[in-house]
Each structure stands twice: as C-alpha cells, then as structure tokens.
Design a protein around this motif. Structure first.
Motif, PDB file in Angstrom:
ATOM      1  N   PHE A 147     -20.425 102.428  -9.254  1.00 12.65           N
ATOM      2  CA  PHE A 147     -20.757 103.708  -9.878  1.00 12.65           C
ATOM      3  C   PHE A 147     -20.861 104.819  -8.836  1.00 12.65           C
ATOM      4  CE2 PHE A 147     -24.137 106.729 -11.102  1.00 12.65           C
ATOM      5  CZ  PHE A 147     -23.484 107.345 -12.150  1.00 12.65           C
ATOM      6  N   ASN A 148     -21.565 104.560  -7.743  1.00 11.99           N
ATOM      7  CA  ASN A 148     -21.762 105.606  -6.735  1.00 11.99           C
ATOM      8  C   ASN A 148     -20.475 105.942  -5.997  1.00 11.99           C
ATOM      9  OD1 ASN A 148     -24.727 106.552  -6.385  1.00 11.99           O
ATOM     10  ND2 ASN A 148     -24.882 104.363  -6.810  1.00 11.99           N
ATOM     11  N   LEU A 149     -19.627 104.936  -5.778  1.00 12.32           N
ATOM     12  CA  LEU A 149     -18.332 105.222  -5.166  1.00 12.32           C
ATOM     13  C   LEU A 149     -17.485 106.063  -6.119  1.00 12.32           C
ATOM     14  CD1 LEU A 149     -16.400 104.793  -2.813  1.00 12.32           C
ATOM     15  CD2 LEU A 149     -15.688 102.636  -3.858  1.00 12.32           C
ATOM     16  N   GLY A 150     -17.528 105.715  -7.405  1.00  9.27           N
ATOM     17  CA  GLY A 150     -16.807 106.514  -8.392  1.00  9.27           C
ATOM     18  C   GLY A 150     -17.296 107.948  -8.436  1.00  9.27           C
ATOM     19  N   GLN A 151     -18.600 108.133  -8.403  1.00 12.36           N
ATOM     20  CA  GLN A 151     -19.164 109.485  -8.419  1.00 12.36           C
ATOM     21  C   GLN A 151     -18.755 110.277  -7.182  1.00 12.36           C
ATOM     22  OE1 GLN A 151     -20.044 110.569 -11.352  1.00 12.36           O
ATOM     23  NE2 GLN A 151     -22.216 110.971 -11.016  1.00 12.36           N
ATOM     24  N   THR A 152     -18.704 109.595  -6.037  1.00 10.95           N
ATOM     25  CA  THR A 152     -18.297 110.280  -4.806  1.00 10.95           C
ATOM     26  C   THR A 152     -16.857 110.768  -4.920  1.00 10.95           C
ATOM     27  OG1 THR A 152     -19.823 108.961  -3.458  1.00 10.95           O
ATOM     28  CG2 THR A 152     -17.997 110.019  -2.317  1.00 10.95           C
ATOM     29  N   TYR A 153     -15.981 109.911  -5.436  1.00  4.48           N
ATOM     30  CA  TYR A 153     -14.591 110.342  -5.607  1.00  4.48           C
ATOM     31  C   TYR A 153     -14.458 111.395  -6.700  1.00  4.48           C
ATOM     32  CZ  TYR A 153     -12.406 106.916  -2.511  1.00  4.48           C
ATOM     33  OH  TYR A 153     -11.987 106.206  -1.404  1.00  4.48           O
ATOM     34  N   LEU A 154     -15.281 111.308  -7.720  1.00  3.92           N
ATOM     35  CA  LEU A 154     -15.154 112.236  -8.846  1.00  3.92           C
ATOM     36  C   LEU A 154     -15.615 113.643  -8.487  1.00  3.92           C
ATOM     37  CD1 LEU A 154     -14.518 112.613 -11.869  1.00  3.92           C
ATOM     38  CD2 LEU A 154     -16.899 112.006 -12.350  1.00  3.92           C
ATOM     39  N   THR A 155     -16.765 113.754  -7.848  1.00  4.78           N
ATOM     40  CA  THR A 155     -17.389 115.066  -7.628  1.00  4.78           C
ATOM     41  C   THR A 155     -17.621 115.422  -6.166  1.00  4.78           C
ATOM     42  OG1 THR A 155     -19.655 114.195  -7.694  1.00  4.78           O
ATOM     43  CG2 THR A 155     -18.625 114.757  -9.813  1.00  4.78           C
ATOM     44  N   GLN A 181     -14.995  99.777 -13.791  1.00  5.53           N
ATOM     45  CA  GLN A 181     -15.520  98.473 -13.374  1.00  5.53           C
ATOM     46  C   GLN A 181     -17.034  98.423 -13.590  1.00  5.53           C
ATOM     47  OE1 GLN A 181     -14.273  97.858  -9.300  1.00  5.53           O
ATOM     48  NE2 GLN A 181     -12.122  98.152  -9.838  1.00  5.53           N
ATOM     49  N   ALA A 182     -17.719  99.490 -13.203  1.00  5.13           N
ATOM     50  CA  ALA A 182     -19.175  99.531 -13.371  1.00  5.13           C
ATOM     51  C   ALA A 182     -19.548  99.495 -14.853  1.00  5.13           C
ATOM     52  CB  ALA A 182     -19.744 100.778 -12.707  1.00  5.13           C
ATOM     53  N   ALA A 183     -18.808 100.234 -15.655  1.00  5.60           N
ATOM     54  CA  ALA A 183     -19.098 100.271 -17.089  1.00  5.60           C
ATOM     55  C   ALA A 183     -18.870  98.902 -17.726  1.00  5.60           C
ATOM     56  CB  ALA A 183     -18.227 101.327 -17.772  1.00  5.60           C
ATOM     57  N   ARG A 184     -17.808  98.230 -17.335  1.00  3.26           N
ATOM     58  CA  ARG A 184     -17.532  96.892 -17.893  1.00  3.26           C
ATOM     59  C   ARG A 184     -18.611  95.890 -17.478  1.00  3.26           C
ATOM     60  NH1 ARG A 184     -12.099  98.036 -15.993  1.00  3.26           N
ATOM     61  NH2 ARG A 184     -10.870  98.896 -17.713  1.00  3.26           N
ATOM     62  N   ALA A 185     -19.240  96.147 -16.327  1.00  5.99           N
ATOM     63  CA  ALA A 185     -20.327  95.268 -15.874  1.00  5.99           C
ATOM     64  C   ALA A 185     -21.634  95.556 -16.601  1.00  5.99           C
ATOM     65  CB  ALA A 185     -20.522  95.414 -14.366  1.00  5.99           C
ATOM     66  N   GLY A 186     -21.645  96.637 -17.397  1.00  2.77           N
ATOM     67  CA  GLY A 186     -22.840  96.966 -18.165  1.00  2.77           C
ATOM     68  C   GLY A 186     -23.562  98.213 -17.721  1.00  2.77           C
ATOM     69  N   ASN A 187     -23.003  98.954 -16.759  1.00  7.25           N
ATOM     70  CA  ASN A 187     -23.625 100.188 -16.290  1.00  7.25           C
ATOM     71  C   ASN A 187     -23.260 101.310 -17.267  1.00  7.25           C
ATOM     72  OD1 ASN A 187     -24.025 102.739 -14.869  1.00  7.25           O
ATOM     73  ND2 ASN A 187     -24.311 101.521 -13.017  1.00  7.25           N
ATOM     74  N   MET A 188     -24.207 101.658 -18.132  1.00  3.01           N
ATOM     75  CA  MET A 188     -23.909 102.608 -19.191  1.00  3.01           C
ATOM     76  C   MET A 188     -23.851 104.046 -18.691  1.00  3.01           C
ATOM     77  SD  MET A 188     -23.128 100.951 -21.807  1.00  3.01           S
ATOM     78  CE  MET A 188     -22.358  99.804 -20.654  1.00  3.01           C
ATOM     79  N   GLU A 189     -24.463 104.323 -17.557  1.00  2.24           N
ATOM     80  CA  GLU A 189     -24.318 105.652 -16.963  1.00  2.24           C
ATOM     81  C   GLU A 189     -22.859 105.879 -16.575  1.00  2.24           C
ATOM     82  OE1 GLU A 189     -26.600 108.492 -13.680  1.00  2.24           O
ATOM     83  OE2 GLU A 189     -27.073 106.364 -13.797  1.00  2.24           O
TER      84      GLU A 189
END
Length: 240
Positions: A147-155, A181-189
């Motif tokens: 999630f945090n890696l995705g956020q770094t690339y996103l914003t 990947q994070a969402a499929r693991a259950g990270n709803m954020e």
C-alpha cells in the motif's frame, strides 16, 4: 510463523489472538523443552505484550532475537522507536533493531526502516532507500508495504517535493499493481484508493467505470462507510 506485520483488519488481529490463546500452553511447554528455539519465545512475548507485561515481553523478544527471529528484532525496535510501555525512546537502538530485522528478511522491519528513511529519523532522509525497502517487503506479500509503495508512486508521498524523476516518481501506472495486491490481501484502504484512481483517472491510467465499481464494492462489502455510500451512488446512477 512469528510475524510483526500490521494485521490487515480487526478481524485478522482477533483471529491471531485466538490462535495465541489456543497455543499458549503449548508455547510454554515448547519454550521449556527447547529454550533455544525462538518461535515459542516470540509468541510468549506477544502474549506478555498484549497483557501489558512489557518488561517480560522485551526479555522474551530479546531471547527470540538472539535465536535469529527477525520479527523479534522488529518488536524490540518498536519499543525503542515509540517508547512503548514506559520504555525510553531511543532512535539509535530502534534503528539497530530494524536493521537486524531487515538482515533477517523480516518484511515488517523493512517497512518500518523504510519509514525511518522517509522521515529522516535517526538517518538522513533517503527516498531511494525508502523505496528499495518498501519494494523488498512488498515482494514478500506484505500488504502494508504494498500500500505505501503504491501511494508513493501514485502521489509522491514521502518524497521531498512529491517528485523525483530519477526514481520515476510519481508514476500512477506503476502504483496500480501494488495497490491491487494490497487490496486483494484485504487492505481496504488500498481498495478505496484504487476506486478513486479509476473514478478520476491519473497519468497513464484512464478512468474506468467497471474497475471503479469493482473496488468500491470490495471496500463496501468490508464495511468501509464511505465506500458503502459511494456504492449506493454508483448503483443509483448506473455507473459501471
């Protein structure tokens, strides 16, 4: 297996505590029979920590760390990083613990060390090291790192000025796989952020109504209130 990772949900955390309760007596027996084995010591440390017995927890984590349990180093790092249970915060000791955890390939330790580089806590700020550590933990399947890696690339979150061309940041297109990947693991954020990306689009990512609906539904079914309201709107408007 011993794990210092952030639970993906309250339900996952409750299930973890249920397993600890069920195995507590067996962990005590295992620690008595094989005092050099780190796994039972780690679990007993987690039980002690949950009970607020922090001195006992640290002693058990130290024994588990000496036995080569990476998550034990991470938990010790947390004690010194956040001053848990009256422990005096000590950035240097926290950093040493997280580095030891990283050397043992512990995803949670890698992720917290990445935050140390993001914040410049005990080390100079270094976006490259932050991303490399997030990446290593994400590759192990750790949802919080993904999630945090995705956020770094996103914003560009965590990168000075929000952009670093040498690191290819921002890059919303690169963010999507990690958030998924994070969402499929259950990270709803992560699911909720993905729904927003597909609602508005981003550089390299076109708006996509079916994908917006899909990830909104995933977050809504997990009980995320804003997603529930958003799902009602999408159904009312026939979007996706």
């Amino acid at each position: 297996p011993p794990s210092a990772e952030v639970p993906v949900s309250a339900a996952a955390q409750a299930a973890s505590f249920d397993r600890l309760r069920a195995g507590f007596a067996l962990c005590q027996e295992a620690a008595a029979l094989a005092p050099e084995a780190g796994g039972p010591l780690y679990h007993l440390g987690t039980v002690a920590q949950a009970r607020g017995q922090h001195r006992e927890a640290m002693a058990l984590y130290e024994r588990a760390a000496a036995a080569g349990v990476g998550p034990a180093h991470t938990r010790l790092g947390d004690y010194y990083n956040f001053g848990i249970g009256g422990v005096r915060a000590d950035g240097d000791r926290a950093l040493t613990a997280y580095r030891a955890a990283t050397d043992l390939d512990d995803a949670a330790g890698m992720t917290t060390l990445a935050f140390m580089y993001r914040l410049g806590r005990g080390v100079a700020r270094n976006s490259g090291d932050m991303i490399a550590l997030f990446q290593a933990a994400a590759d192990q399947g750790y949802h919080f790192a993904q999630f945090n890696l995705g956020q770094t690339y996103l914003t560009g979150e965590g990168v000075p000025g929000g952009a670093d061309p040498a690191l290819g940041i921002p890059n919303p297109r690169a963010a999507v796989p990690y958030l998924a990947q994070a969402a499929r693991a259950g990270n709803m954020e992560a699911a909720w952020v993905l729904a927003g990306v597909y609602a508005d689009g981003a550089e390299g990512v076109a708006p996509n109504a079916p994908s917006r609906l899909r990830w909104t539904r995933v977050a809504a079914q997990a009980g995320h209130p804003p997603a529930i309201a958003a799902l009602a709107y999408l159904l009312e408007q026939g979007i996706g």
